[in-house]
Design an enzyme around this catalytic site. Structure first.
Site, PDB file in Angstrom:
ATOM      1  N   LYS A 253      46.996  18.577  34.862  1.00  0.00           N
ATOM      2  CA  LYS A 253      47.384  19.945  34.492  1.00  0.00           C
ATOM      3  C   LYS A 253      46.160  20.737  34.025  1.00  0.00           C
ATOM      4  O   LYS A 253      45.196  20.150  33.539  1.00  0.00           O
ATOM      5  CB  LYS A 253      48.390  19.893  33.323  1.00  0.00           C
ATOM      6  CG  LYS A 253      49.785  19.435  33.696  1.00  0.00           C
ATOM      7  CD  LYS A 253      50.701  19.445  32.471  1.00  0.00           C
ATOM      8  CE  LYS A 253      52.115  19.005  32.804  1.00  0.00           C
ATOM      9  NZ  LYS A 253      52.824  19.901  33.710  1.00  0.00           N
ATOM     10  N   ARG A 327      61.219  13.216  36.900  1.00  0.00           N
ATOM     11  CA  ARG A 327      62.313  12.829  37.801  1.00  0.00           C
ATOM     12  C   ARG A 327      62.208  11.353  38.193  1.00  0.00           C
ATOM     13  O   ARG A 327      63.225  10.703  38.461  1.00  0.00           O
ATOM     14  CB  ARG A 327      62.313  13.751  39.032  1.00  0.00           C
ATOM     15  CG  ARG A 327      61.087  13.680  39.885  1.00  0.00           C
ATOM     16  CD  ARG A 327      60.948  14.877  40.818  1.00  0.00           C
ATOM     17  NE  ARG A 327      60.532  16.093  40.102  1.00  0.00           N
ATOM     18  CZ  ARG A 327      60.429  17.299  40.674  1.00  0.00           C
ATOM     19  NH1 ARG A 327      60.728  17.467  41.960  1.00  0.00           N
ATOM     20  NH2 ARG A 327      60.037  18.334  39.972  1.00  0.00           N
TER      21      ARG A 327
HETATM   22  N1  BES Z   1      56.852  18.412  31.997  1.00  0.00           N
HETATM   23  C1  BES Z   1      56.666  19.232  33.139  1.00  0.00           C
HETATM   24  C2  BES Z   1      57.577  20.454  33.158  1.00  0.00           C
HETATM   25  C3  BES Z   1      57.349  21.486  32.086  1.00  0.00           C
HETATM   26  C4  BES Z   1      56.538  22.570  32.330  1.00  0.00           C
HETATM   27  C5  BES Z   1      58.006  21.408  30.878  1.00  0.00           C
HETATM   28  C6  BES Z   1      56.364  23.546  31.365  1.00  0.00           C
HETATM   29  C7  BES Z   1      57.828  22.387  29.894  1.00  0.00           C
HETATM   30  C8  BES Z   1      57.006  23.449  30.156  1.00  0.00           C
HETATM   31  C9  BES Z   1      56.950  18.436  34.418  1.00  0.00           C
HETATM   32  O1  BES Z   1      56.666  17.082  34.366  1.00  0.00           O
HETATM   33  C10 BES Z   1      56.108  19.028  35.520  1.00  0.00           C
HETATM   34  O2  BES Z   1      54.928  19.007  35.379  1.00  0.00           O
HETATM   35  N2  BES Z   1      56.773  19.533  36.550  1.00  0.00           N
HETATM   36  C11 BES Z   1      56.107  20.131  37.652  1.00  0.00           C
HETATM   37  C12 BES Z   1      56.790  19.684  38.926  1.00  0.00           C
HETATM   38  C13 BES Z   1      56.079  20.054  40.178  1.00  0.00           C
HETATM   39  C14 BES Z   1      54.765  19.303  40.269  1.00  0.00           C
HETATM   40  C15 BES Z   1      56.963  19.722  41.358  1.00  0.00           C
HETATM   41  C16 BES Z   1      56.202  21.645  37.504  1.00  0.00           C
HETATM   42  O3  BES Z   1      57.228  22.133  37.015  1.00  0.00           O
HETATM   43  O4  BES Z   1      55.229  22.320  37.816  1.00  0.00           O
HETATM   44 ZN    ZN Z   2      54.652  16.643  34.792  1.00  0.00          ZN
END
Ligand code: BES
Ligand code: ZN
Ligand code: ZN
Length: 478
Positions: A253, A327
């Site tokens: 990230k 997931r």
């Molecule tokens: N934990 C994150 C989602 C999240 C983002 C929670 C912002 C709270 C605030 C999750 O694991 C994630 O990174 N999801 C990705 C999925 C994508 C790579 C398909 C996302 O939402 O960008």
């Molecule tokens: Zn994530």
């Protein structure tokens, strides 16, 4: 905070501060030496919702708070009114507060005043030089009738909310997967089983284990059972995502908000503390809380984009983005919940950034394969103010997760409808068991409600306890 109920009038209690609400088009509830009516007549105390005025009478401080119109005064407004009062208490130096419960409201309103006060008075100060919360020590609810049962119930639930917030707010170097498991093991009245890394691998939970691979911290699959004797009825399965730190893994990230990903265990925190509260309340239900706890870290051991892993159900997953880890953890946790006999499922997860874009922090998103179960979850949300909005599943969203080299991908090529495609992924692991998925990415922290504004919100504890309690009896007006 000690919380009690009394049928004594507020002046007869040993509170140093009394909170009194006034409705539009109504008089002051009763005469406190005439000073409150005078305060209203002078225009200083207003009946508009959340307006506050302060006066003194009979050796006590009186905080008069506007409640707005009576017909608009739902339990959520009671929570907000209580939070408004609570926000003034530290500058007043209040130690014992007495809330005068307005006449002709329900037990749910009295409970909401307790929740609003206890939740708004929370402060996370564990790592401050002065770690004392200088908030109030005693809350007394004064009502014409005996409100001790709903008051005690609400106090237990609100303390569970604050316990979940402690877990959320704790930094990831302290609140590790094993620390979360230890918290679950410390809950009275439940039995807890814990699987470690070797246990996950031996159980064939290749999706969960793949996420955990990159971290030196041991993962934990935590199963908390509350099954009181002589209670029949379906086994409720509450499943929580507890990624104690989500760096994104190899698909790392950006730095800017990465620190917020200590909150990626919020679903698991809500599950742990809600099952704890259900046991403390002795509700006549059977519940299994299943929490998937791990870090998601980059390292030489990490799962890599393109890797293919096999989930517990046998489905193979192409990991094309290691940041879509929640997931994968949930896939094996949901399958585990079904294996141990869960007949109704609810999962809570800070699953997608797309959910935050869609609904902000007002509603959590609800996805479900069962209309009746979805209606129950929506109703429990409405009763608690932890409101959820049903979102659509659709075969087209399901198509977006079809795999090229494996059965499914964890991250669709097209970024559209990101929270829906994540829900379709989970749906592959629940079979035909009634299931509700709550994407709490927007509500878990920095909720912005007057009683829980910044940091962990404990979101979901109240909804899960309410779901376990089931349909309420017709409300009594007192
Ligand atoms: N934990 C994150 C989602 C999240 C983002 C929670 C912002 C709270 C605030 C999750 O694991 C994630 O990174 N999801 C990705 C999925 C994508 C790579 C398909 C996302 O939402 O960008
Ligand atoms: Zn994530
Ligand atoms: Zn995550």
């Amino acid at each position: 905070m000690r919380v009690t109920a009394t049928t004594d009038a507020p002046p007869a209690t040993d509170a140093d501060t009394v909170a009194v609400g006034i409705f539009e088009d109504e008089g002051v509830p009763h005469d406190h030496g005439g000073v409150l009516q005078a305060l209203v007549d002078s225009g200083e105390a207003k009946r508009a919702f959340r307006k506050l005025a302060l006066t003194h009478a009979e050796g006590k401080r009186y905080l008069v708070v506007g409640l707005g119109g009576r017909s608009d005064f739902d339990p959520e407004r009671a929570r907000v009114a209580a939070a408004t009062v609570a926000g003034r208490l530290s500058e007043l130096g209040t130690k014992t507060l007495c809330w005068e419960v307005p006449h002709h409201v329900t037990d749910a309103h009295a409970g909401a005043l307790v929740e609003g006060t206890v939740i708004a008075s929370y402060a996370y100060r564990e790592f401050k030089k002065n770690d004392e919360n200088d908030g109030i020590e005693v809350l007394i609810l004064s009502a014409h009738h005996d409100a001790s049962a709903p008051v005690a119930y609400a106090a237990t639930v609100a303390e569970a909310v604050n316990a979940a917030r402690d877990l959320q707010n704790r930094p990831a170097n302290v609140l590790t997967p094993s620390a979360l498991a230890e918290r679950a093991q410390a809950l009275p009245g439940v039995t807890v089983e814990v699987l470690d890394r070797a246990g996950l691998e031996a159980a064939g939970m290749g999706a969960f284990a793949a996420v955990a691979r990159g971290s030196d911290e041991e993962p934990r699959l935590i199963t908390i059972r509350y099954e009181p004797p002589d209670v029949a009825g379906p086994l409720l399965g509450f499943v929580g995502k507890a990624v104690t730190f989500d760096s994104g893994g190899i698909s790392i990230k950006p730095a800017a908000k990465m620190h917020e990903m200590k909150f990626d265990m919020s679903g698991g925190a809500a599950v742990v503390e809600s099952v704890g509260a259900i046991a403390a309340l002795g509700l006549p239900v059977r519940v299994a809380g299943i929490v998937g706890a791990t870090e998601n870290m980059p390292s030489g051991h990490s799962v890599k984009p393109g890797d293919i892993v096999r989930a517990k159900t046998g489905v193979t997953i192409e990991v094309n983005n290691t940041d879509a880890e929640g997931r994968m953890v949930l896939a094996d946790c949901l399958a585990h919940a079904i294996d141990i006999g869960a007949e109704r499922l609810v999962d809570l997860a800070t699953l997608t950034g797309a959910m935050v874009v869609a609904l902000g922090s007002t509603y959590a998103g609800l996805y479900s394969n069962d209309d009746d179960w979805a209606r129950e979850v929506v109703a429990a949300g409405d009763r608690t103010g932890e409101i959820v909005w049903r979102m659509p599943l659709h075969p087209e969203y399901a198509k977006a997760i079809e795999g090229r080299y494996g059965d499914i991908v964890n991250s669709p090529a097209d970024r559209g409808a990101g929270s829906a495609t994540a829900a379709e992924f989970l749906k592959r692991f629940v079979g035909d068991v009634p299931w509700a998925h709550l994407d709490i990415a927007g509500t878990a922290y920095d909720l912005g409600r007057p009683y829980a504004s910044k940091g962990g919100a404990g979101w979901g504890v109240r909804l899960l306890v309410e779901l376990a309690r089931g349909e309420p009896a017709a409300p009594d007006l007192h």
